[in-house]
Design an enzyme around this catalytic site. Structure first.
Site, short mmCIF file in Angstrom:
data_model
loop_
_atom_site.label_atom_id
_atom_site.label_comp_id
_atom_site.label_asym_id
_atom_site.label_seq_id
_atom_site.Cartn_x
_atom_site.Cartn_y
_atom_site.Cartn_z
N GLN A 188 -7.42 -2.10 3.94
CA GLN A 188 -6.34 -1.30 3.34
C GLN A 188 -6.86 -0.50 2.14
O GLN A 188 -6.28 0.52 1.77
CB GLN A 188 -5.21 -2.25 2.90
CG GLN A 188 -4.06 -1.59 2.20
CD GLN A 188 -2.85 -2.50 2.16
OE1 GLN A 188 -2.19 -2.70 3.18
NE2 GLN A 188 -2.55 -3.06 1.00
N SER B 44 0.82 -1.21 0.00
CA SER B 44 0.00 0.00 0.00
C SER B 44 0.86 1.26 0.00
O SER B 44 0.33 2.37 0.02
CB SER B 44 -0.94 0.00 1.21
OG SER B 44 -0.20 -0.16 2.41
N SER C 256 -13.54 27.96 -26.91
CA SER C 256 -13.60 26.80 -27.79
C SER C 256 -12.51 26.95 -28.84
O SER C 256 -12.23 28.05 -29.30
CB SER C 256 -14.97 26.73 -28.46
OG SER C 256 -14.88 26.00 -29.67
N TYR D 237 -9.88 -6.64 12.37
CA TYR D 237 -9.23 -6.16 11.16
C TYR D 237 -9.17 -7.22 10.07
O TYR D 237 -8.93 -8.40 10.33
CB TYR D 237 -7.80 -5.68 11.49
CG TYR D 237 -7.02 -5.21 10.28
CD1 TYR D 237 -7.12 -3.90 9.83
CD2 TYR D 237 -6.20 -6.08 9.55
CE1 TYR D 237 -6.44 -3.45 8.71
CE2 TYR D 237 -5.51 -5.65 8.42
CZ TYR D 237 -5.63 -4.34 8.00
OH TYR D 237 -4.95 -3.91 6.90
N LYS E 289 -17.57 31.28 -28.24
CA LYS E 289 -17.96 30.52 -27.04
C LYS E 289 -17.15 30.82 -25.80
O LYS E 289 -15.95 31.08 -25.85
CB LYS E 289 -17.88 29.01 -27.34
CG LYS E 289 -18.94 28.59 -28.31
CD LYS E 289 -19.14 27.11 -28.31
CE LYS E 289 -19.95 26.67 -27.12
NZ LYS E 289 -20.11 25.23 -27.06
N THR F 177 -39.94 26.22 -10.47
CA THR F 177 -40.16 24.83 -10.05
C THR F 177 -40.30 24.07 -11.37
O THR F 177 -40.81 24.64 -12.35
CB THR F 177 -41.44 24.65 -9.19
OG1 THR F 177 -42.57 25.10 -9.96
CG2 THR F 177 -41.38 25.46 -7.90
N HIS F 178 -39.84 22.86 -11.41
CA HIS F 178 -39.80 22.08 -12.67
C HIS F 178 -39.00 22.82 -13.76
O HIS F 178 -39.23 22.61 -14.94
CB HIS F 178 -41.21 21.77 -13.21
CG HIS F 178 -42.16 21.28 -12.18
ND1 HIS F 178 -42.38 19.94 -11.95
CD2 HIS F 178 -42.93 21.94 -11.29
CE1 HIS F 178 -43.26 19.80 -10.96
NE2 HIS F 178 -43.60 21.01 -10.55
N GLU G 159 -18.83 22.41 -15.02
CA GLU G 159 -19.12 21.06 -15.52
C GLU G 159 -18.28 20.01 -14.81
O GLU G 159 -18.74 18.92 -14.49
CB GLU G 159 -18.86 21.00 -17.03
CG GLU G 159 -19.83 21.86 -17.82
CD GLU G 159 -19.38 22.00 -19.28
OE1 GLU G 159 -20.03 21.43 -20.14
OE2 GLU G 159 -18.38 22.69 -19.54
N ASN H 252 -17.02 28.68 -22.33
CA ASN H 252 -17.59 27.47 -21.74
C ASN H 252 -17.40 27.40 -20.23
O ASN H 252 -16.34 27.75 -19.72
CB ASN H 252 -16.95 26.23 -22.38
CG ASN H 252 -17.29 26.11 -23.85
OD1 ASN H 252 -18.38 26.54 -24.27
ND2 ASN H 252 -16.37 25.57 -24.63
N1 ARG Z 1 -1.21 -1.36 5.33
C1 ARG Z 1 -2.18 -1.85 6.24
C2 ARG Z 1 -3.52 -1.12 6.02
O1 ARG Z 1 -3.53 -0.12 5.43
C3 ARG Z 1 -1.74 -1.65 7.66
C4 ARG Z 1 -2.31 -2.61 8.63
C5 ARG Z 1 -1.82 -3.97 8.37
N2 ARG Z 1 -2.19 -4.88 9.41
C6 ARG Z 1 -2.07 -6.22 9.28
N3 ARG Z 1 -2.46 -6.93 10.24
N4 ARG Z 1 -1.60 -6.74 8.19
O2 ARG Z 1 -4.54 -1.59 6.44
#
Ligand code: ARG
Length: 467
Positions: free
Chosen positions: A332, A33, A287, A327, A293, A165-166, A300, A295
Site C-alpha cells: 500500500q 490509504s 533577491s 500481496y 540579483k 571536461t573537468h 535550483e 536568481n
Molecule cells: N489499499 C490497499 C492497497 O493499496 C488495497 C488492497 C488491499 N488488499 C488487502 N488484501 N488488504 O494496497
C-alpha cells in the site's frame, strides 16, 4: 473533497463479518490509504465498469444488476469529480469508499460487483492504469522538451562556446552541439518510457486474491476493454508485482538526473562570471536585499527535486525487497512514492522546457570564452601531426611549450608571432594560424557525431524526423 472520520466502533462494513468490534484508532490511522489513493478514483471506476460488464457478458451477474452498477458508478464518478463525495477513513481505501457508496445508491446489486475479484487485483489494476497514463504524459512532455532543444540547436548550430571536461576549457564546440547532447539524453529517457509502457501493458484484473477464480470470467475481454495488450499470465505474480511502479521511478530518477545536470549548467551559465545565458524573468527571481540579483531558483529546484525522486525509488525498492509472494499490506506504501515522484518529474520537465525556450543566449560571451584557455591547443598538435609529420606524442609536447609561452606572454595561441612558434619547432609555417581560430577548430571536427556545424545539422535533421 471532504474526509470524514466518524468515531463509531462498529466493525468494517465491507470485511467486518468475522470481527466483533471496530479497529483501534491507531489501527485505523495506519491502515487507511484513502488520504492518498483517492487519486485512483477514475481508474477504479473504469476498472469496475469493465469488470461488471464482463461479469454480465459471461452470465455471472444479470444484465439488470450490471446496468444498475454501471449507472451507479457513473454517478459516483461525477460526484467525485464535482467535489460532492464524502471520503471516509473508516472505509480505508478508494475501493471500499466507492463500493460502499454504490451500495447506498443502488442497494443489494452493488454487492455483486466484487464477484470474482479481490482488492488485490483491483488495486494492481487501478495503479497500473494510473502509472500507464503518467508514462504516456511523460512521453509527451519529453517530446516537448526535445523539440525545445532542437529549435535552440538549429538557431545555434554555428555559435561557438568552450567545451569542458573537468569544467576546465577543453576544446571549442558549438552551442547547438551542446543542446543536441541533451536531445540524446532525453531521447533515451523517452525510449525507456516507451519500453516501460510495453512492459506494463498487461491487465491484472481477474487474478483475484492470488490464485485466480472458479467463476467463468473472460480476462481477455476486460484486458481489451481497459486498453491493455493482453491479460497477465500468472495470478500470483500479478498481485505481487510492483515492477511497473519501480520502473516508473527508475526512469523518473534517470530523467531527473539528466534534468539536474542541465539545471546545474544553467545555474553556472547564468552567473555574471560566465554570462553565457540570461534567464527570462518568467523563470528567475529577484533577491529581497540585493537589487542586482537575478536568481535561477527554478533550475535550483529542479536540481533539488531529483533528490526527492531518488528517495522515492529507494523507498519503493526497499518496501518490496523483503516481501514474500503474494500481496502484503506493505505494498500500500507504493502509491505516495509514485505520486510524489510523478508530480516532481512533471514540474521539472515543464520548468526546464520553459527555461530552455525562454533563455537568452549570449553568443558574444560564449565566443570570447571559447577562444580563451588555449582551447585550440589540440588543433595545433593535430596540425603538427598532419602538416609536419610529427608523431602525436611529440606534437603534444611541442604544443605544450607553445601554450607555456603564450601563458607567460599573457596572450592566446593565435597571437604568438610566427618567429616564436618557429623557435619552438622549425616546421611550423604561417599556415598554422588557419587552425588556431575557434571557428576553424569547430568546422574541422566533421567526424560522425562531431561538433562541426555541418555534422550538428545532420543530427538535428535526424531527430526532427524522429520527434
Ligand atoms: N489499499 C490497499 C492497497 O493499496 C488495497 C488492497 C488491499 N488488499 C488487502 N488484501 N488488504 O494496497
Amino acid at each position: 473533497m471532504a474526509e470524514s472520520n466518524t468515531d463509531t466502533k462498529s466493525s468494517n462494513q465491507m470485511w467486518g463479518g468475522r470481527f466483533a468490534s471496530g479497529p483501534d484508532a491507531i489501527m485505523e490511522e495506519i491502515n487507511a490509504s484513502i488520504g492518498f489513493d483517492k487519486k485512483l478514483f477514475a481508474q477504479d471506476i473504469r476498472g469496475s465498469i469493465a469488470h461488471a460488464t464482463m461479469l454480465a457478458h459471461q452470465g455471472i451477474i444479470s444484465t439488470e444488476d450490471k446496468d444498475k452498477i454501471v449507472h451507479g458508478l457513473n454517478t459516483i464518478l461525477s460526484e467525485i469529480e464535482s467535489g460532492n463525495f464524502e471520503f471516509s477513513r473508516q472505509l480505508e481505501d478508494i475501493h471500499m469508499n466507492i463500493e460502499a457508496r454504490l451500495a447506498t445508491l443502488i442497494g443489494p446489486a452493488a454487492g455483486r460487483l466484487h464477484t470474482a475479484r479481490s482488492r488485490n487485483d483491483q488495486v494492481a489494476l487501478d495503479f497500473r492504469l494510473w502509472v500507464k497514463e503518467e508514462l504516456e504524459k511523460t512521453e509527451k512532455m519529453l517530446t516537448g522538451l526535445i523539440a525545445a532543444f532542437l529549435d535552440r540547436a538549429e538557431e545555434h548550430a554555428e555559435s561557438v562556446m568552450p567545451g569542458f571536461t573537468h569544467l576546465q576549457t577543453a576544446q571549442p564546440v558549438t552551442f547547438g552541439h551542446h543542446c543536441m547532447a541533451y536531445v540524446e539524453m532525453f531521447g533515451r529517457d523517452r525510449s525507456r518510457v516507451r519500453h516501460a509502457i510495453e512492459h506494463l501493458d498487461e491487465s491484472p484484473i481477474g487474478a483475484a486474491a492470488l490464485a485466480g477464480t472458479g467463476y467463468p470470467i473472460d480476462r481477455h475481454m476486460t484486458a481489451k476493454a481497459l486498453g491493455f495488450r493482453e491479460p497477465t499470465r500468472n495470478s500470483i505474480d500479478t498481485v505481487s508485482d510492483r515492477d511497473f511502479a519501480i520502473e516508473f521511478l527508475a526512469i523518473a530518477a534517470i530523467t531527473g538526473m539528466h534534468l539536474s545536470r542541465l539545471a546545474e549548467e544553467i545555474v553556472i551559465w547564468s552567473t555574471p562570471q560566465f554570462g553565457f545565458v540570461r534567464l527570462s524573468d518568467a523563470f528567475s527571481t529577484g533577491s529581497s536585499i540585493m537589487p542586482q540579483k537575478k536568481n535561477p531558483d527554478a533550475a535550483e529546484l529542479v536540481r533539488a527535486k531529483t533528490g526527492r525522486i531518488n528517495g522515492s525509488l529507494i523507498a519503493l525498492l526497499t518496501i518490496m525487497k523483503g516481501l514474500p509472494l503474494a500481496y502484503s499490506k506493505d505494498m500500500q506504501e507504493d502509491k505516495e512514492q509514485v505520486f510524489d515522484a510523478a508530480e516532481s518529474l512533471e514540474l521539472a520537465i515543464a520548468a526546464m522546457t520553459g527555461m530552455v525556450r525562454d533563455m537568452t543566449v549570449n553568443t558574444a560571451r560564449m565566443k570570447a570564452a571559447a577562444g580563451s584557455g588555449f582551447s585550440t591547443a589540440t588543433d595545433l598538435a593535430d596540425w603538427l601531426v598532419r602538416e609536419a609529420g610529427l608523431p602525436f606524442r611529440d606534437a603534444h609536447h611541442v604544443t605544450g611549450r607553445a601554450v607555456a609561452l603564450a601563458e607567460s606572454k599573457g596572450c592566446d595561441l593565435a597571437e604568438l608571432p610566427l618567429a616564436d612558434l618557429q623557435a619552438i619547432h622549425s616546421a611550423i609555417t604561417d599556415k598554422v594560424y588557419d587552425v588556431l581560430t575557434v571557428e576553424a577548430s569547430v568546422a574541422s571536427r566533421k567526424s560522425f557525431g562531431g561538433t562541426a556545424p555541418s555534422e550538428v545539422r545532420k543530427q538535428i535533421a535526424f531527430w526532427r524526423a524522429r520527434n
